[in-house]
Scaffold this motif. Sequence first.
Motif, PDB file in Angstrom:
ATOM      1  N   GLU A   1      15.962 -62.722 -23.079  1.00  0.00           N
ATOM      2  CA  GLU A   1      16.226 -63.067 -24.471  1.00  0.00           C
ATOM      3  C   GLU A   1      15.341 -64.249 -24.874  1.00  0.00           C
ATOM      4  O   GLU A   1      15.240 -65.243 -24.157  1.00  0.00           O
ATOM      5  N   GLY A   2      14.689 -64.123 -26.027  1.00  0.00           N
ATOM      6  CA  GLY A   2      13.868 -65.215 -26.538  1.00  0.00           C
ATOM      7  C   GLY A   2      12.609 -65.477 -25.736  1.00  0.00           C
ATOM      8  O   GLY A   2      12.164 -66.623 -25.628  1.00  0.00           O
ATOM      9  N   SER A   3      11.996 -64.410 -25.188  1.00  0.00           N
ATOM     10  CA  SER A   3      10.814 -64.611 -24.346  1.00  0.00           C
ATOM     11  C   SER A   3       9.632 -65.193 -25.126  1.00  0.00           C
ATOM     12  O   SER A   3       8.851 -65.985 -24.582  1.00  0.00           O
ATOM     13  N   THR A   4       9.502 -64.820 -26.387  1.00  0.00           N
ATOM     14  CA  THR A   4       8.393 -65.368 -27.190  1.00  0.00           C
ATOM     15  C   THR A   4       8.511 -66.875 -27.343  1.00  0.00           C
ATOM     16  O   THR A   4       7.520 -67.614 -27.225  1.00  0.00           O
ATOM     17  N   GLN A   5       9.749 -67.348 -27.583  1.00  0.00           N
ATOM     18  CA  GLN A   5       9.960 -68.796 -27.686  1.00  0.00           C
ATOM     19  C   GLN A   5       9.669 -69.490 -26.354  1.00  0.00           C
ATOM     20  O   GLN A   5       9.130 -70.600 -26.329  1.00  0.00           O
ATOM     21  N   LEU A   6      10.015 -68.818 -25.254  1.00  0.00           N
ATOM     22  CA  LEU A   6       9.718 -69.385 -23.940  1.00  0.00           C
ATOM     23  C   LEU A   6       8.214 -69.539 -23.740  1.00  0.00           C
ATOM     24  O   LEU A   6       7.739 -70.560 -23.220  1.00  0.00           O
ATOM     25  N   VAL A   7       7.455 -68.537 -24.123  1.00  0.00           N
ATOM     26  CA  VAL A   7       5.996 -68.609 -24.004  1.00  0.00           C
ATOM     27  C   VAL A   7       5.469 -69.805 -24.789  1.00  0.00           C
ATOM     28  O   VAL A   7       4.619 -70.571 -24.311  1.00  0.00           O
ATOM     29  N   GLN A   8       5.968 -69.996 -25.978  1.00  0.00           N
ATOM     30  CA  GLN A   8       5.490 -71.088 -26.824  1.00  0.00           C
ATOM     31  C   GLN A   8       5.873 -72.441 -26.248  1.00  0.00           C
ATOM     32  O   GLN A   8       5.088 -73.406 -26.327  1.00  0.00           O
ATOM     33  N   ARG A   9       7.075 -72.536 -25.686  1.00  0.00           N
ATOM     34  CA  ARG A   9       7.518 -73.827 -25.147  1.00  0.00           C
ATOM     35  C   ARG A   9       6.823 -74.169 -23.833  1.00  0.00           C
ATOM     36  O   ARG A   9       6.485 -75.330 -23.581  1.00  0.00           O
ATOM     37  N   LEU A  10       6.623 -73.164 -22.965  1.00  0.00           N
ATOM     38  CA  LEU A  10       6.130 -73.425 -21.617  1.00  0.00           C
ATOM     39  C   LEU A  10       4.624 -73.314 -21.481  1.00  0.00           C
ATOM     40  O   LEU A  10       4.045 -73.856 -20.528  1.00  0.00           O
ATOM     41  N   GLY A  11       3.975 -72.601 -22.386  1.00  0.00           N
ATOM     42  CA  GLY A  11       2.520 -72.451 -22.276  1.00  0.00           C
ATOM     43  C   GLY A  11       2.134 -71.780 -20.967  1.00  0.00           C
ATOM     44  O   GLY A  11       2.713 -70.760 -20.572  1.00  0.00           O
ATOM     45  N   PRO A  12       1.152 -72.350 -20.247  1.00  0.00           N
ATOM     46  CA  PRO A  12       0.684 -71.736 -19.000  1.00  0.00           C
ATOM     47  C   PRO A  12       1.775 -71.625 -17.929  1.00  0.00           C
ATOM     48  O   PRO A  12       1.671 -70.774 -17.033  1.00  0.00           O
ATOM     49  N   ASP A  13       2.809 -72.464 -18.005  1.00  0.00           N
ATOM     50  CA  ASP A  13       3.868 -72.415 -16.991  1.00  0.00           C
ATOM     51  C   ASP A  13       4.746 -71.169 -17.136  1.00  0.00           C
ATOM     52  O   ASP A  13       5.534 -70.857 -16.234  1.00  0.00           O
ATOM     53  N   TYR A  14       4.613 -70.473 -18.257  1.00  0.00           N
ATOM     54  CA  TYR A  14       5.464 -69.298 -18.455  1.00  0.00           C
ATOM     55  C   TYR A  14       5.195 -68.230 -17.394  1.00  0.00           C
ATOM     56  O   TYR A  14       6.109 -67.531 -16.973  1.00  0.00           O
ATOM     57  N   ARG A  15       3.938 -68.111 -16.962  1.00  0.00           N
ATOM     58  CA  ARG A  15       3.613 -67.074 -15.976  1.00  0.00           C
ATOM     59  C   ARG A  15       4.425 -67.263 -14.703  1.00  0.00           C
ATOM     60  O   ARG A  15       4.971 -66.287 -14.149  1.00  0.00           O
ATOM     61  N   ARG A  16       4.555 -68.500 -14.242  1.00  0.00           N
ATOM     62  CA  ARG A  16       5.331 -68.749 -13.022  1.00  0.00           C
ATOM     63  C   ARG A  16       6.803 -68.416 -13.240  1.00  0.00           C
ATOM     64  O   ARG A  16       7.456 -67.837 -12.365  1.00  0.00           O
ATOM     65  N   VAL A  17       7.341 -68.774 -14.416  1.00  0.00           N
ATOM     66  CA  VAL A  17       8.734 -68.459 -14.728  1.00  0.00           C
ATOM     67  C   VAL A  17       8.943 -66.950 -14.764  1.00  0.00           C
ATOM     68  O   VAL A  17       9.920 -66.420 -14.231  1.00  0.00           O
ATOM     69  N   LEU A  18       8.001 -66.233 -15.381  1.00  0.00           N
ATOM     70  CA  LEU A  18       8.108 -64.785 -15.478  1.00  0.00           C
ATOM     71  C   LEU A  18       8.061 -64.134 -14.098  1.00  0.00           C
ATOM     72  O   LEU A  18       8.824 -63.193 -13.809  1.00  0.00           O
ATOM     73  N   GLU A  19       7.188 -64.626 -13.245  1.00  0.00           N
ATOM     74  CA  GLU A  19       7.089 -64.075 -11.893  1.00  0.00           C
ATOM     75  C   GLU A  19       8.363 -64.327 -11.101  1.00  0.00           C
ATOM     76  O   GLU A  19       8.826 -63.448 -10.362  1.00  0.00           O
ATOM     77  N   ARG A  20       8.944 -65.513 -11.251  1.00  0.00           N
ATOM     78  CA  ARG A  20      10.185 -65.815 -10.538  1.00  0.00           C
ATOM     79  C   ARG A  20      11.321 -64.935 -11.050  1.00  0.00           C
ATOM     80  O   ARG A  20      12.144 -64.432 -10.266  1.00  0.00           O
ATOM     81  N   HIS A  21      11.383 -64.734 -12.353  1.00  0.00           N
ATOM     82  CA  HIS A  21      12.372 -63.828 -12.935  1.00  0.00           C
ATOM     83  C   HIS A  21      12.221 -62.424 -12.341  1.00  0.00           C
ATOM     84  O   HIS A  21      13.199 -61.793 -11.936  1.00  0.00           O
ATOM     85  N   GLY A  22      10.990 -61.935 -12.260  1.00  0.00           N
ATOM     86  CA  GLY A  22      10.753 -60.612 -11.700  1.00  0.00           C
ATOM     87  C   GLY A  22      11.180 -60.508 -10.249  1.00  0.00           C
ATOM     88  O   GLY A  22      11.747 -59.487  -9.830  1.00  0.00           O
ATOM     89  N   SER A  23      10.928 -61.562  -9.482  1.00  0.00           N
ATOM     90  CA  SER A  23      11.321 -61.549  -8.073  1.00  0.00           C
ATOM     91  C   SER A  23      12.835 -61.473  -7.919  1.00  0.00           C
ATOM     92  O   SER A  23      13.353 -60.768  -7.049  1.00  0.00           O
ATOM     93  N   ILE A  24      13.572 -62.207  -8.769  1.00  0.00           N
ATOM     94  CA  ILE A  24      15.032 -62.192  -8.701  1.00  0.00           C
ATOM     95  C   ILE A  24      15.577 -60.815  -9.051  1.00  0.00           C
ATOM     96  O   ILE A  24      16.441 -60.269  -8.359  1.00  0.00           O
ATOM     97  N   VAL A  25      15.070 -60.231 -10.123  1.00  0.00           N
ATOM     98  CA  VAL A  25      15.565 -58.908 -10.523  1.00  0.00           C
ATOM     99  C   VAL A  25      15.261 -57.889  -9.441  1.00  0.00           C
ATOM    100  O   VAL A  25      16.128 -57.069  -9.068  1.00  0.00           O
ATOM    101  N   ARG A  26      14.057 -57.911  -8.904  1.00  0.00           N
ATOM    102  CA  ARG A  26      13.694 -56.937  -7.875  1.00  0.00           C
ATOM    103  C   ARG A  26      14.545 -57.106  -6.616  1.00  0.00           C
ATOM    104  O   ARG A  26      14.923 -56.114  -5.975  1.00  0.00           O
ATOM    105  N   GLU A  27      14.853 -58.346  -6.256  1.00  0.00           N
ATOM    106  CA  GLU A  27      15.694 -58.545  -5.074  1.00  0.00           C
ATOM    107  C   GLU A  27      17.085 -57.974  -5.316  1.00  0.00           C
ATOM    108  O   GLU A  27      17.677 -57.342  -4.436  1.00  0.00           O
ATOM    109  N   GLY A  28      17.628 -58.178  -6.502  1.00  0.00           N
ATOM    110  CA  GLY A  28      18.938 -57.612  -6.815  1.00  0.00           C
ATOM    111  C   GLY A  28      18.937 -56.099  -6.772  1.00  0.00           C
ATOM    112  O   GLY A  28      19.867 -55.471  -6.240  1.00  0.00           O
ATOM    113  N   LEU A  29      17.895 -55.490  -7.330  1.00  0.00           N
ATOM    114  CA  LEU A  29      17.789 -54.037  -7.269  1.00  0.00           C
ATOM    115  C   LEU A  29      17.719 -53.550  -5.827  1.00  0.00           C
ATOM    116  O   LEU A  29      18.393 -52.588  -5.439  1.00  0.00           O
ATOM    117  N   SER A  30      16.896 -54.201  -5.024  1.00  0.00           N
ATOM    118  CA  SER A  30      16.701 -53.787  -3.633  1.00  0.00           C
ATOM    119  C   SER A  30      17.969 -53.929  -2.803  1.00  0.00           C
ATOM    120  O   SER A  30      18.305 -53.059  -1.997  1.00  0.00           O
TER     121      SER A  30
END
Length: 346
Positions: A27-56
């Motif tokens: 939710e609100g990913s566009t606002q996150l991109v604007q607030r975090l700038g280049p750091d958003y990529r790391r946040v997005l990757e960590r989010h993906g890792s958590i979701v994938r671990e839960g699925l697995s």
Amino acid sequence: METDAPVRRLTTDLPAGTVTFFFSDIEGSTQLVQRLGPDYRRVLERHGSIVREGLSRYGGIEIGTEGDSFFAVFESAPAAVEATIWVQRALADEPWPEMGAVRVRIGLHTGTAEIGHDNYIGLDVHRGARISAAGHGGQALVSTTTRALASTAADFLDLGDFYLKDLEEPERLYQIAIPGLPMSFPPIRSVGSTRNNLPASTSTLVGRSREMAEISDLLDQHRLVTVSGPGGIGKTRLALEIARQQLPRYAHGVFMVDLAPVEDERLVLPVIGNSIGVTDPSLTGIAGYLGDDPTLLFIDNFEQVIKASADMGTMLQAARGLKILATSQLPLRIAGERLYPLSPLG
């Protein structure tokens, strides 16, 4: 921005038959991109890792990703619910950067797997996606079928019927109750509907048009209206139809509170809390949730717990947007009550 290229699977790899579809997005990913700038990529990757671990962990099969969204399937509805709980807990426990907390909405729907072009197709896929889109960050919504098949995997809050985008019929939505995480959220994102838990109408009410109009007028002018009369006269059926007609007037919701099985007045507040989806069943908790937002409580069979009427008076004082339509063989006898004695059909 994508965490990985979309997953492509052969048709023969996909589960067939009855499956549970899992959809999630930030939710609100566009606002996150604007607030975090280049750091958003790391946040997005960590989010993906958590979701994938839960699925697995719970046997989910990732079908695809797009941006911050995930599409997966489970062969077991309880496993899908357990995975959802794990993901939401892990996301809530993650030390996100300041001003960069990730709040994910998740939707589950169990239906028939139709496969075409190496992917799932059909109305059940769209229904799962719409259920996810109706929620809010941190919230997990499920359909009636998922809740029925996973009833032992978690506790669920009945949120009522909602019209979702592009779906012709209303969808009954349930929220997974995850202990320790927030359970109160803004109203469901629906199309022209009001949050409610009113049972579906199975017959047409005949011969009560005058009473319906008079009671509706009283509700327009007063915050507590009690329909009184002896048992079996039709109070519940009449009041239910009035509550249904009042739906467009109450943006925060219209909720039925059935006190028929309740004999201890101390249980009235917990029953109300459960009916509206509040986990703190105290007067403070319920009134704080209702606030000034327009809400109608239809409370049925109050005569059994008449000593709890004082709490209703306190609730009305604290929640200024609340109105109560009650049925009772006895008056509640609190300030502001308007009594409507119901006569038998002539």
